[in-house]
Every structure is written in structure tokens, then in C-alpha cells.
Design a protein around this motif. Sequence first.
Motif, PDB file in Angstrom:
ATOM      1  N   LEU A   1       0.800  -1.247  -0.043  1.00 50.31           N
ATOM      2  CA  LEU A   1      -0.045   0.155   0.096  1.00 50.31           C
ATOM      3  C   LEU A   1       0.870   1.141   0.088  1.00 50.31           C
ATOM      4  CD1 LEU A   1      -2.825  -1.023   2.641  1.00 50.31           C
ATOM      5  CD2 LEU A   1      -2.899  -1.012   0.022  1.00 50.31           C
ATOM      6  N   VAL A   2       0.562   2.343  -0.696  1.00 47.28           N
ATOM      7  CA  VAL A   2       1.097   3.497  -0.647  1.00 47.28           C
ATOM      8  C   VAL A   2       0.101   4.587  -0.611  1.00 47.28           C
ATOM      9  CG1 VAL A   2       3.052   2.707  -2.197  1.00 47.28           C
ATOM     10  CG2 VAL A   2       0.952   3.877  -3.179  1.00 47.28           C
ATOM     11  N   ASN A   3       0.568   5.659   0.012  1.00 48.31           N
ATOM     12  CA  ASN A   3      -0.346   7.160   0.223  1.00 48.31           C
ATOM     13  C   ASN A   3      -0.266   7.778  -0.882  1.00 48.31           C
ATOM     14  OD1 ASN A   3       2.018   8.225   0.334  1.00 48.31           O
ATOM     15  ND2 ASN A   3       1.698   8.751   2.661  1.00 48.31           N
TER      16      ASN A   3
ATOM     17  N   GLN B   1       2.972   8.475  -2.686  1.00 55.54           N
ATOM     18  CA  GLN B   1       3.726   7.310  -3.117  1.00 55.54           C
ATOM     19  C   GLN B   1       4.462   6.616  -1.890  1.00 55.54           C
ATOM     20  OE1 GLN B   1       2.637   5.683  -6.040  1.00 55.54           O
ATOM     21  NE2 GLN B   1       0.951   7.156  -5.442  1.00 55.54           N
ATOM     22  N   GLN B   2       4.325   6.896  -0.691  1.00 53.29           N
ATOM     23  CA  GLN B   2       5.113   6.343   0.531  1.00 53.29           C
ATOM     24  C   GLN B   2       4.376   5.062   0.733  1.00 53.29           C
ATOM     25  OE1 GLN B   2       4.652  10.050   2.562  1.00 53.29           O
ATOM     26  NE2 GLN B   2       6.663  10.135   2.802  1.00 53.29           N
ATOM     27  N   PRO B   3       5.063   4.185   1.113  1.00 58.39           N
ATOM     28  CA  PRO B   3       4.659   2.759   1.606  1.00 58.39           C
ATOM     29  C   PRO B   3       4.061   3.197   2.954  1.00 58.39           C
ATOM     30  CG  PRO B   3       6.978   2.653   1.709  1.00 58.39           C
ATOM     31  CD  PRO B   3       6.700   3.868   0.781  1.00 58.39           C
ATOM     32  N   ILE B   4       2.931   2.490   3.121  1.00 55.24           N
ATOM     33  CA  ILE B   4       2.321   2.670   4.415  1.00 55.24           C
ATOM     34  C   ILE B   4       1.779   1.143   4.884  1.00 55.24           C
ATOM     35  CG2 ILE B   4       1.710   4.988   4.202  1.00 55.24           C
ATOM     36  CD1 ILE B   4      -1.077   4.127   3.396  1.00 55.24           C
ATOM     37  N   GLY B   5       1.243   1.094   6.252  1.00 54.17           N
ATOM     38  CA  GLY B   5       0.892  -0.085   6.995  1.00 54.17           C
ATOM     39  C   GLY B   5      -0.784  -0.407   6.407  1.00 54.17           C
TER      40      GLY B   5
ATOM     41  N   PRO C   1      -4.553  -0.464   6.583  1.00 52.23           N
ATOM     42  CA  PRO C   1      -5.563   0.299   7.402  1.00 52.23           C
ATOM     43  C   PRO C   1      -6.432  -0.406   8.273  1.00 52.23           C
ATOM     44  CG  PRO C   1      -6.416  -0.163   5.049  1.00 52.23           C
ATOM     45  CD  PRO C   1      -5.015  -0.588   5.224  1.00 52.23           C
TER      46      PRO C   1
END
Length: 252
Positions: free
Chosen positions: A2-4, A7-11, A13
Motif C-alpha cells: 500500500l502507498v499513500n 507514493q510512500q509505503p504505508i501499513g 488500514p
Amino acid sequence: MLVNAFQQPIGAPLPHWTARPVPPHTPLNGHFCRIEPVDVDRHVDGLYRAYSTAPDGRDWTYMSAGPFADAESFRSHLIKAAASRDPLHYTIIDLATHEPTGMLALMRIDSGNGVIEIGHVAYSPLIRRTSAATEAMFLLLRHVFDDLGYRRCEWKCDHLNAPSRAAALRYGFQYEGIFRQAVVYKGRSRDTAWFAMIDRDWPAIRMAFERWLAPENFDAAGVQRVTLANLIAAQCSGTESSFRRTPESSQE
């Protein structure tokens, strides 16, 4: 992955996550044992007798308290344990004898993040390596994950405490690493070994515990037919659990 929007990877939801309840300090019943809140008047004599069956004080080397010089010093320790709400201390009652045989606790209770630790595990010689000892841990784990809905349960110990490390692995906790110089206790420095179990590990581990505790897993002499470690490995293999075996994990 997942990216925000940047375009940063995130955990992953958690849209439906809510803080978990603080554990109620109430009894938990099994077939071999019951764990119940520490009660000084009802438990102190039996616990002191149980711990006194040990030939020496080595069981307390890696504990923050003990060994105890006499019954009065143990009573003082138990009074503090009974008054505490974090850790929440429990006495283990052997249902065959109705006598106290050990203690353990829920601690570092982080209800907002759904994280909790099992600690202060002090089994007397009367319960060590028995079905009641394993069931006491199962009762707490089942309470943490099934009753209260926590996401993560931790186990920590002095990294030099080989029996505690082996116990964590036997119960299905995964080794996560060493926190160097994390604690000072009894005038000594402690590097802390971290282990944990998370909610997606639990269904397979729960089934392994249930299979291990089943009467058919023991022969006429009460000897286990299949080890808990092997049952956990078999149950977790091919599931969505994050469980991974380590070289130490075969210890039983």
C-alpha cells in the motif's frame, strides 16, 4: 504494498479498530487448573509451601523479586502483587489438589494499541512440566485474543534465561530480537529478549494447544504422545499465520 498519495509505503488500514478493554481481574477456568486474582489470605500459605519445595533459590535468579528468606517476606511481596493493577497478578490453582502452585501476570497493558504482555511467570516445582502449567498459559492467551480482542501478546525475559526463552518458543511466541541494556534489576544489567504472538498467529496456535491438552494426546502413564512444539509447527504450516520456526523452536 500500500502507498499513500505521496507514493510512500504505508501499513494496512484498520478502519474498524477500537481500543480494547482493560482486562477484568476475574478467574479463568480450565480442566486442569484455574487462574484467579491473587488473594493474600487465601493464597499466601499454599504458594509459600509450593515455592518452598524447590531445593534452592535458582528459580528466582531472573525474576525481579525473590528468593524469599521467610514466609513474612513472601507475604509482603504478595500484598504488593495483589494491590497492583498493572501487572495484574494471578494465582494458579491446581484443580486436582485445589492448592496454589504458581503465579503469572498480564502486564504492560496498552489497550489503545491492543498490545499486552504475559510476565512474572513463576511456576513452583509442583506445577512445572505438567498439563496444568501449559493450560494456565493457554487460558491467558485465549483470554487476550478471543475474549478481549488484543492484536499482539508479548513475552520478554533476560536474554541469558535459557528456560524462559525455550518456554516462549514452545508456547508459540516468535523471537523478535534483543534490546541491549534495557533493564537494571537486582543490581545487574539485563539485555532483554523479545518474543511476540499476534492475532493472525493465534487461531492455528489455539488449535495446537487444544490438541495437546486433549486426553487422547496422553498415554496411560500421562506421557504426551505429540509435543506442543510439533503440533504448533504442524498447525501453522500452510496457514496465513506469520509463524516461523527458528533453530531454538524445537525445544520442548
